[in-house]
Design a protein around this motif. Structure first.
Motif, PDB file in Angstrom:
ATOM      1  N   MET A 556       1.357  -1.026  -0.249  1.00 22.94           N
ATOM      2  CA  MET A 556       0.198  -0.248   0.159  1.00 22.94           C
ATOM      3  C   MET A 556       1.176   1.402   0.126  1.00 22.94           C
ATOM      4  O   MET A 556       0.574   2.330  -0.238  1.00 22.94           O
ATOM      5  N   GLN A 559       2.260   1.378  -3.599  1.00 23.96           N
ATOM      6  CA  GLN A 559       0.437   2.523  -4.484  1.00 23.96           C
ATOM      7  C   GLN A 559       0.553   3.635  -4.231  1.00 23.96           C
ATOM      8  O   GLN A 559       0.193   4.321  -5.054  1.00 23.96           O
ATOM      9  N   SER A 560       0.904   3.934  -2.809  1.00 17.60           N
ATOM     10  CA  SER A 560       0.322   5.175  -2.894  1.00 17.60           C
ATOM     11  C   SER A 560       1.235   6.357  -3.479  1.00 17.60           C
ATOM     12  O   SER A 560       0.991   7.589  -4.058  1.00 17.60           O
ATOM     13  N   ALA A 577      -4.393   2.257  -4.365  1.00 18.95           N
ATOM     14  CA  ALA A 577      -3.509   1.672  -3.187  1.00 18.95           C
ATOM     15  C   ALA A 577      -4.245   0.868  -2.499  1.00 18.95           C
ATOM     16  O   ALA A 577      -5.159   1.202  -1.463  1.00 18.95           O
ATOM     17  N   THR A 585      -0.558  -3.313 -10.170  1.00 17.00           N
ATOM     18  CA  THR A 585       0.526  -2.631 -10.126  1.00 17.00           C
ATOM     19  C   THR A 585       1.955  -2.830 -10.347  1.00 17.00           C
ATOM     20  O   THR A 585       2.937  -2.077 -10.640  1.00 17.00           O
TER      21      THR A 585
END
Length: 706
Positions: A556, A559-560, A577, A585
């Motif tokens: 996460m 992803q953020s 995210a 991703t």
């Protein structure tokens, strides 16, 4: 034409630390870029293939410079390191060339351009110069050359019959001879005003062998030459040939006197592996104590009372062993000896390999050493229970170590791997000890004001000697000194070497304000690089790569960051995210890797992890107003970090401005890069960020294309 191969290893100091994520350019001699690649977590590039001449040419005497192709390698300035170019890297067909690069920080009071360094590799070639009459112990070479370079099968049979019962397969013990850890080489003829360089003995032999013989030759020919090269060098050291005559070195790189050593050159994988298993083996005549003065020459344009380098090739092709080749040229009472007496190393190899399933104190030593090395080389897995049992964890750690240091990755600790582990451990441990010693001594932020010269004594001399020894670990041109608080000729020579290296005039061996300031600059830069390795950004790396199927908090976080980066770089797709590493991703990671010139595999390893959080931190950097006071050397804090992040973004579009580690410390590297920025935009290049420089940095950043 055939294919040869090249791998580049970028390290700080003598294999103390890898330098990851460094950009490397491989070029043709005309400047055309063939490869634009990056180093991995271990400081190594992927193996690349390059064109090379047909192998048969390297078997033809007289075809020396046409036996290989040459390429240039450039490491552009980055992260406080100066630009380094190596010209003439040699590629032989079907062989892997390894180019070890030991990079240097930007010099004091210099821009990256002024600190740029160039190394030119002279061609590999068997020796073509004869030695002066007074260059070696004549009494050891009072024998005639046995044969010409070519021989017949009949002559070979007679030769073997002559040695029936004498052919040697097991080296004889000779622990009365010390194998040095380092050898000091004078880079020119004995009386020339050339620099000295301190080189690990094993690396010296690898360099000499790669400079004098061809890696395409038969194994027996290569090994026979290596025996002679080791014996020659050990004879120079044992007899104190140069030091007893008042010189401050052990050997020269002048082939008119000694051996061909080319500082900064590439070596070859097969030669490197042979030397790893042979570095403590040498020749000695029965009844004599000194290592044999093993003279040799190329055997074609130059002949001598010794081994013909070209002549070893047809002998090996006819089936001669290395020892039979040696006795073909040298006296019949020559034997191969082995010394396990080493300076600066501990732990003696027991004589046969350590393998999985064994246990004992030696296994514990291996495990503890590998765990310490892994702190500097993070891909070597930690052995969770170093209890002296050689289990699968130890096997895997050994294999990764072997791959990293160009050994056969079989997971077995033979002689070559044993001594490589000990050597690397001693190096990284010494670095840690030196860093701790600096804390104990109390190296401050400003240098002493005392003027030190020959005869000075006291605490400032102790500090000077410590700093010189610390810097010498990374600049082998600077000799080690005795740290006793007394300014002797030994300390004076080290100061002069430092002054010459960093263009301090006059290079008089006196430590005044300029020399003190530059010593502190170099010490602080190296200390900072060690404490803040390149690529250490954001949260700690999770120690396992993230890929399709990974889930959790780390996914996460990545992803953020990628979402924020995609808002600035439209080539990177926007993702959700959700903590699940799926195909979307993976595609975003691959697009990020392409955007920032990383290996595009869609996997988040350590380098990609660090780069994602580096770019993310730059994008999120809020621009405060001028803090009301100038930012200058040794300032720390968020204001410094903000401006470092802005300079990094600017550097993406202005190639003259190198990137910088955004660590919040206004160190010498930041100061140098600020000067470069000021020069680029017509400001006074004082290295201080006052209101004019601050506002210009903000202005240039805001005008960057989005």
């Amino acid at each position: 034409m055939q294919k040869g191969y090249l791998r580049i290893e970028l390290r700080l100091g003598n294999n103390y630390m890898p330098i990851p994520n460094a950009n490397i350019l491989v070029k043709e001699p005309n400047g055309n870029i063939i490869y634009n690649i990056f180093t991995d977590e271990m400081g190594s590039t992927a193996k690349v293939d390059l064109s090379a001449p047909d192998e048969v040419i390297s078997y033809e005497p007289g075809a020396d410079t046409t036996s290989f192709s040459t390429y240039d390698v450039e490491v552009p300035a980055f992260g406080g390191y100066a630009t380094l170019t190596i010209k003439g890297v040699q590629i032989f067909p079907n062989k892997l060339a390894i180019l070890p690069i030991h990079n240097f920080p930007i010099a004091p009071n210099s821009t990256p351009e002024e600190s740029a360094m160039e190394i030119i590799i002279k061609p590999t070639s068997p020796l073509t110069e004869t030695e002066p009459e007074d260059s070696g112990p004549a009494q050891q070479s009072s024998f005639s050359q046995k044969k010409n370079i070519f021989t017949t099968n009949i002559e070979r049979k007679i030769r073997i019959m002559d040695h029936e019962g004498k052919t040697q397969f097991t080296p004889l013990p000779a622990n009365d001879i010390t194998v040095p850890n380092y050898i000091t080489v004078h880079l020119g003829p004995p009386d020339s005003d050339a620099l000295n360089v301190r080189v690990p003995f094993i690396d010296y032999i690898k360099n000499v062998a790669s400079s004098e013989i061809f890696p395409t030759w038969p194994e027996a020919a290569i090994k026979a030459n290596i025996y002679a090269q080791i014996s020659f060098a050990l004879n120079r050291i044992f007899t104190v040939w140069y030091r007893s005559r008042g010189y401050d070195f052990d050997i020269t790189n002048s082939t008119a006197y000694d051996q061909s050593f080319v500082y900064g050159r590439n070596i070859f994988e097969n030669i490197s592996q042979y030397v790893d298993g042979m570095f403590n083996l040498f020749l000695r005549r029965l009844g004599r104590r000194e290592p044999f003065f093993a003279q040799y020459c190329n055997g074609t344009t130059v002949t001598c009372d010794g081994l013909s380098q070209w002549g070893t090739v047809p002998l090996a092709e006819e089936g001669y062993t290395p020892f039979e080749i040696l006795t073909y040229y040298y006296p019949e009472d020559i034997r191969i000896f082995e010394s396990n007496n080493f300076l600066d190393l501990f732990g003696t190899y027991r004589g046969y390999p350590y393998v999985e399933g064994e246990s004992g104190d030696d296994i514990r030593l291996i495990q503890d050493s590998l765990n310490r090395i892994s702190a500097n080389y993070p891909l070597i897995p930690i052995i969770s229970e170093p209890n002296g049992f050689f289990g699968p964890e130890t096997t895997e750690a050994v294999k990764v170590f072997q791959e990293t240091f160009n050994l056969t990755p079989d997971g077995i600790v033979g002689k070559d791997t044993w001594y490589a582990i000990i050597r690397i451990f001693v190096g990284v441990a010494r670095l840690g000890e030196l860093t701790s010693e600096g804390i104990r001594i109390g190296i401050g932020s400003t240098p002493p004001t005392s003027i030190l010269r020959l005869g000075s004594r006291g605490e400032d001399v102790i500090e000077l000697q410590f700093i010189l020894n610390f810097i010498a670990q990374f600049y082998p041109i600077i000799p080690l000194v005795i740290n006793n608080g007394v300014f002797t000729e030994n300390t004076e020579q080290a100061v002069i070497a430092f002054q010459k290296l960093f263009f301090i005039e006059p290079a008089d061996g006196i430590v005044g304000p300029r020399t003190w300031n530059d010593l502190y600059y170099v010490y602080k830069v190296i200390e900072h690089i060690i404490a803040n390795p390149i690529g250490a950004y954001g949260p700690p790396y999770p120690e396992e790569s993230l890929r399709v199927g990974s889930v959790g908090h780390e996914v996460m976080l990545v992803q953020s960051c990628l979402r924020e980066i995609s808002a600035v770089y439209p080539s990177i797709p926007e993702i959700t995210a959700d903590g699940i590493y799926g195909p979307a991703t993976e595609a975003a990671v691959r697009a990020f890797q392409i955007q920032f010139n990383l290996f595009a595999d869609g996997i988040v390893g350590r380098i990609t992890w660090n780069k994602i959080f580096e770019i993310c931190s730059q994008i999120n950097a809020e621009i405060p107003s001028y803090p009301g006071r100038p930012l200058r050397i040794d300032d720390r804090g968020e204001d410094v970090r903000y401006i470092q992040n802005l300079i990094n973004l600017i550097a993406e579009f202005y190639p003259n401005i190198p990137p910088i580690l955004p660590d919040g410390w206004f160190g010498p590297v930041t100061e140098s890069i600020v000067r470069t920025f000021q020069t680029e935009f017509g400001l006074t290049p004082d290295g201080i960020i006052g209101p004019e420089t601050w506002n210009k940095i903000v202005e240039v950043y805001q005008e960057l294309p989005q």
